[in-house]
Design an enzyme around this catalytic site. Structure first.
Site, PDB file in Angstrom:
ATOM      1  N   HIS A  95      29.782  11.884 -38.083  1.00  0.00           N
ATOM      2  CA  HIS A  95      30.546  10.640 -38.085  1.00  0.00           C
ATOM      3  C   HIS A  95      31.938  10.820 -37.472  1.00  0.00           C
ATOM      4  O   HIS A  95      32.572  11.861 -37.612  1.00  0.00           O
ATOM      5  CB  HIS A  95      30.670  10.081 -39.500  1.00  0.00           C
ATOM      6  CG  HIS A  95      31.517  10.912 -40.426  1.00  0.00           C
ATOM      7  ND1 HIS A  95      32.888  10.799 -40.495  1.00  0.00           N
ATOM      8  CD2 HIS A  95      31.164  11.871 -41.322  1.00  0.00           C
ATOM      9  CE1 HIS A  95      33.363  11.632 -41.395  1.00  0.00           C
ATOM     10  NE2 HIS A  95      32.341  12.305 -41.914  1.00  0.00           N
ATOM     11  N   ASN A 128      27.406  17.927 -21.365  1.00  0.00           N
ATOM     12  CA  ASN A 128      26.079  18.513 -21.554  1.00  0.00           C
ATOM     13  C   ASN A 128      26.111  19.324 -22.849  1.00  0.00           C
ATOM     14  O   ASN A 128      26.866  20.290 -22.945  1.00  0.00           O
ATOM     15  CB  ASN A 128      25.718  19.402 -20.364  1.00  0.00           C
ATOM     16  CG  ASN A 128      24.269  19.853 -20.394  1.00  0.00           C
ATOM     17  OD1 ASN A 128      23.713  20.091 -21.451  1.00  0.00           O
ATOM     18  ND2 ASN A 128      23.663  19.997 -19.228  1.00  0.00           N
ATOM     19  N   ALA A 153      20.574  22.354 -26.896  1.00  0.00           N
ATOM     20  CA  ALA A 153      19.692  22.106 -28.035  1.00  0.00           C
ATOM     21  C   ALA A 153      20.234  22.722 -29.317  1.00  0.00           C
ATOM     22  O   ALA A 153      20.731  23.846 -29.330  1.00  0.00           O
ATOM     23  CB  ALA A 153      18.304  22.667 -27.738  1.00  0.00           C
ATOM     24  N   SER A 207      23.541  25.974 -26.134  1.00  0.00           N
ATOM     25  CA  SER A 207      22.583  25.750 -27.223  1.00  0.00           C
ATOM     26  C   SER A 207      23.045  26.422 -28.514  1.00  0.00           C
ATOM     27  O   SER A 207      23.578  27.533 -28.500  1.00  0.00           O
ATOM     28  CB  SER A 207      21.211  26.307 -26.839  1.00  0.00           C
ATOM     29  OG  SER A 207      20.699  25.647 -25.705  1.00  0.00           O
ATOM     30  N   ALA A 253      26.676  29.613 -25.757  1.00  0.00           N
ATOM     31  CA  ALA A 253      25.581  29.378 -26.696  1.00  0.00           C
ATOM     32  C   ALA A 253      25.828  30.128 -28.001  1.00  0.00           C
ATOM     33  O   ALA A 253      26.262  31.285 -27.999  1.00  0.00           O
ATOM     34  CB  ALA A 253      24.266  29.825 -26.071  1.00  0.00           C
TER      35      ALA A 253
END
Length: 210
Positions: free
Chosen positions: A140, A149, A152, A170, A188
């Site tokens: 929120h 970008n 995942a 990721s 990552a």
């Protein structure tokens, strides 16, 4: 979406977008890609029709056909969006996976790809032409800018700010309230616990400048 869509990009992200539109029962007119080896090939029942700047196909876009830019490289994505704005006076549509959970109190711009199982919480804001890969969580009051970008499984904490042109690898975690400056890159798996200046590259737990 009532109109069919023409997808710009027929490689990895183009296939993700194609899958999303299929799952949402949106008619896909075809795909465009600048790799000549892909022209006139089939992806399932869909054809790679030609180049992304082919006027014969571009003229379809407008009142009766939508466009979606499925190019992961930011510079190419920007160029195609600008071309569509200038030559066809259109803004690309969103591609939102049917398993994504987006609060009715969130604010979403145009031309974004929102992957499977993404969650977008109340009062979170997403700009335009960004890519949120599978399983991203935006808490929120977080703000995500344009052409961002996010890899995942990443988590964007409540009230965090991700400015334009940022890359988040990721599995990264951006702690609540942290600000990531324009054009920064987050490695990552990193855990970002303090603000990151514009253009910086950080990595690790806690993330440090590379």
């Amino acid at each position: 979406m009532e109109n069919p869509v023409l997808i710009f990009g027929a490689k990895g992200l183009g296939l993700v977008a194609l899958d999303i539109f299929q799952r949402n029962n949106v008619v896909v007119y075809g795909l465009l890609d600048d790799d000549p080896n892909l022209h006139h090939t089939q992806i399932g029942e869909y054809t790679v029709l030609g180049n992304t700047d082919d006027d014969g196909f571009l003229k379809l876009i407008g009142k009766k056909c939508e466009a979606f830019v499925a190019i992961e490289a930011r510079t190419e994505r920007k160029d195609l969006v600008e071309m569509l704005n200038e030559r066809r006076s259109v803004m690309p549509v969103n591609a939102i996976h049917d398993t994504a959970v987006i609060s009715s109190f969130a604010e979403i711009g145009h031309g974004n790809l929102i992957g499977a199982r993404v969650t977008f919480s109340p009062k979170a804001v997403l700009g335009h032409h960004s890519i949120l890969h599978t399983g991203v969580s935006v808490e929120h009051d977080a703000i995500v800018g344009n052409y961002v970008n996010i890899g995942a499984g990443s988590v964007i904490g409540s009230g965090a700010v991700i400015e334009h042109d940022v890359f988040v690898g990721s599995g990264a975690t951006i702690v609540s309230g942290v600000k990531i400056g324009k054009g920064a890159s987050i490695g990552a798996g990193s855990v970002v616990v303090e603000n990151v200046p514009a253009g910086s590259r950080v990595f690790g737990n806690p993330a440090k400048k590379v």
